[in-house]
Design an enzyme around this catalytic site. Structure first.
Site, PDB file in Angstrom:
ATOM      1  N   GLU A 180      -2.489  -9.199  -1.326  1.00 42.36           N
ATOM      2  CA  GLU A 180      -1.766  -7.966  -1.294  1.00 42.36           C
ATOM      3  C   GLU A 180      -2.590  -6.836  -0.267  1.00 42.36           C
ATOM      4  O   GLU A 180      -2.393  -5.999   0.671  1.00 42.36           O
ATOM      5  CB  GLU A 180      -2.156  -7.385  -2.374  1.00 42.36           C
ATOM      6  CG  GLU A 180      -1.288  -8.157  -3.813  1.00 42.36           C
ATOM      7  CD  GLU A 180      -0.140  -7.920  -3.877  1.00 42.36           C
ATOM      8  OE1 GLU A 180       0.008  -6.110  -4.136  1.00 42.36           O
ATOM      9  OE2 GLU A 180       0.466  -8.427  -4.541  1.00 42.36           O
ATOM     10  N   HIS A 259      -4.443  -2.631  -7.359  1.00 42.43           N
ATOM     11  CA  HIS A 259      -5.171  -2.950  -6.442  1.00 42.43           C
ATOM     12  C   HIS A 259      -6.238  -2.270  -6.489  1.00 42.43           C
ATOM     13  O   HIS A 259      -6.876  -1.277  -6.897  1.00 42.43           O
ATOM     14  CB  HIS A 259      -4.350  -2.803  -5.518  1.00 42.43           C
ATOM     15  CG  HIS A 259      -2.725  -2.927  -4.908  1.00 42.43           C
ATOM     16  ND1 HIS A 259      -2.036  -2.599  -4.624  1.00 42.43           N
ATOM     17  CD2 HIS A 259      -2.824  -4.662  -4.773  1.00 42.43           C
ATOM     18  CE1 HIS A 259      -0.752  -3.325  -4.093  1.00 42.43           C
ATOM     19  NE2 HIS A 259      -1.375  -4.265  -4.775  1.00 42.43           N
ATOM     20  N   CYS A 378      -2.941   4.845  -0.556  1.00 44.03           N
ATOM     21  CA  CYS A 378      -1.620   3.636  -0.657  1.00 44.03           C
ATOM     22  C   CYS A 378      -0.579   3.740   1.176  1.00 44.03           C
ATOM     23  O   CYS A 378      -0.036   3.155   1.461  1.00 44.03           O
ATOM     24  CB  CYS A 378      -0.551   3.451  -1.862  1.00 44.03           C
ATOM     25  SG  CYS A 378      -1.848   2.999  -3.047  1.00 44.03           S
TER      26      CYS A 378
END
Length: 455
Positions: A180, A259, A378
């Site tokens: 990721e 995450h 993000c």
């Protein structure tokens, strides 16, 4: 040849532009905000302008700011690969009727969250003194699995000079190497130009004997594997003395922390984290302290101060932590942090008033992104670059007042004010997006990077 010195290395935040098909489809399993807002009407124009305004305000405050373009959406090629045929109009109509979730997936604007674009190792840490890039395979969800090829082309177009930049292949898109990107990676150091230690955080182990004390989440999937993190470290030539691999707390994943950057953020020597961030908190901190040349400054927020529910709802730990020349740090938080009393009190009474370098908080409105589960951290990919490396960038991607004005005008020309999930089947939306993206690549001067431009 690398010419970096400690004094001329800067961290550049490359933010992703919110794409023209930004919508709320609730695609991300384990992302509480995404799932809870699925089906709502979005505003692509507002989302893009909010992102640009955040970039502009940070640039005005003296931070180096870059821009990354969105993906080509809808990805009609992906629908054709899945058996839909005919004209673009027919493919969209058939997908909307037979597989609406697939249509929503190929229209996702999730590439705005460039923390997932890949993992970066700066030149001062790599054995060949080049900046290393590995695009993330994002194989844990179909709508993000569609991104890596274009992401790789974008990164290679911007970071093109082989004297300064090295690009690695995407890891195999299998569950064992689920990657990721920088959302699960943090570089800790003193000054940016000094050697750093790379903290890789994973959710599960795919092969071999599970490490002592490890366990997996029960409710939501763990997206990052240990094997993926180790493979990226090998690609970049990082050694044992430069890396720490820590397991994310499975209970945090089950609470919606998909995450690591939803529960911890680091920059320079500072690691701001929630008590529930790591399964082995003490062991992780001890290893970081042992390997870092500069003393680690851990800033721990206990669950008594901020509950897991408040942490996930406010995205306190998905804030940007920015270093200032005087040694202080600025925390860039989403507006949702002000809406949670416990979170805002913790920021004021614990972080700003605490014995740590965080001396300022900036509040930014990124609601269009937040409703899909992405906060300030993000939205950016951090790349530490020397003066020579910044000069070697291709294209017009470092934000200036002129570029901000051009991008704002571009958004106002091409983006819709509102977009409902049912609008995704509109073939005119697909045409509008291609026109916008073609103009964007010319505006950014990065050349052809999209499938429709490559033939």
């Amino acid at each position: 040849m690398n010419t970096a010195t400690i004094s001329n290395v800067q961290e550049v935040n490359f933010d992703g532009l919110v794409g023209p098909t930004h919508n709320y489809s609730g695609l991300a399993m384990g992302n509480v905000a995404s799932m809870s807002h699925g089906g709502l009407v979005s505003s692509p124009k507002e989302g893009a302008l909010q992102g640009l305004l955040k970039m502009k305000s940070l640039m005005d405050a003296g931070y180096a700011q870059g821009v990354l373009p969105p993906q080509q959406r809808p990805d009609i090629g992906a629908l054709r690969d899945l058996g839909f045929s005919g004209s673009n109009r027919e493919v969209l109509a058939c997908a909307a009727k037979e597989a609406p979730q697939l249509l929503r997936a190929v229209c996702s604007a999730s590439s705005m969250w460039t923390a997932n674009a890949g993992t970066i190792t700066p030149s001062m840490d790599s054995p060949d003194t080049r900046v290393h890039f590995t695009p993330a395979n994002l194989q844990s969800s179909f709508h993000r699995y569609l991104e890596p090829q274009t992401t790789g082309r974008v990164l290679q177009a911007i970071f093109r000079d082989e004297r300064h930049f090295a690009h690695h292949p995407v890891l195999p898109a299998t569950p064992a190497f689920s990657d990721e990107g920088a959302a699960n990676h943090t570089r800790l150091c003193g000054e940016y130009g000094e050697p750093g230690v790379h903290l890789f955080v994973y959710g599960r182990q795919a092969f071999g004997d599970v490490r002592s004390g490890e366990r997996e989440p029960k409710r939501y999937p763990a997206r990052q594997t240990l094997e993926a993190s180790q493979a990226v470290a090998r690609q970049h030539g990082l050694t044992v003395s430069q890396t720490v691999f820590a397991q994310q707390h499975p209970d945090a994943i089950d609470a919606g922390v998909f995450h690591n950057d939803v529960i911890a953020v680091g920059n320079g020597p500072v690691l701001l984290y929630h008590e529930m961030a790591f399964l082995d908190e003490e062991g992780t901190l001890e290893e970081l302290r042992a390997k870092m040349a500069t003393p680690l400054i851990p800033v721990r927020v206990p669950v008594e101060a901020v509950s897991m529910e408040d942490a996930v709802a406010s995205y306190l730990f998905n804030s940007q932590l920015l270093s200032n020349p005087d040694g202080t740090m600025t925390l860039v938080v989403p507006g949702e942090c002000q809406e949670r009393e416990a979170v805002w009190r913790t920021i004021q009474d614990y972080l700003l008033a605490g014995n740590n370098p965080i001396s300022e908080v900036m509040v930014k409105d990124v609601k269009q992104s937040m409703r899909n589960g992405g906060g300030p951290a993000c939205l950016r990919l951090r790349v530490a670059l020397s003066e020579a490396e910044r000069a070697a960038l291709t294209g017009r991607v470092l934000l200036t007042d002129a570029l901000y004005d051009d991008l704002t005008a571009w958004v106002n020309r091409h983006y819709r004010d509102r977009l409902a999930p049912d609008d995704l089947a509109d073939p005119q939306l697909a045409e509008e997006s291609l026109v916008a993206l073609d103009e964007l690549t010319q505006l950014l001067k990065i050349g052809p990077v999209y499938p429709f431009q490559l033939g």
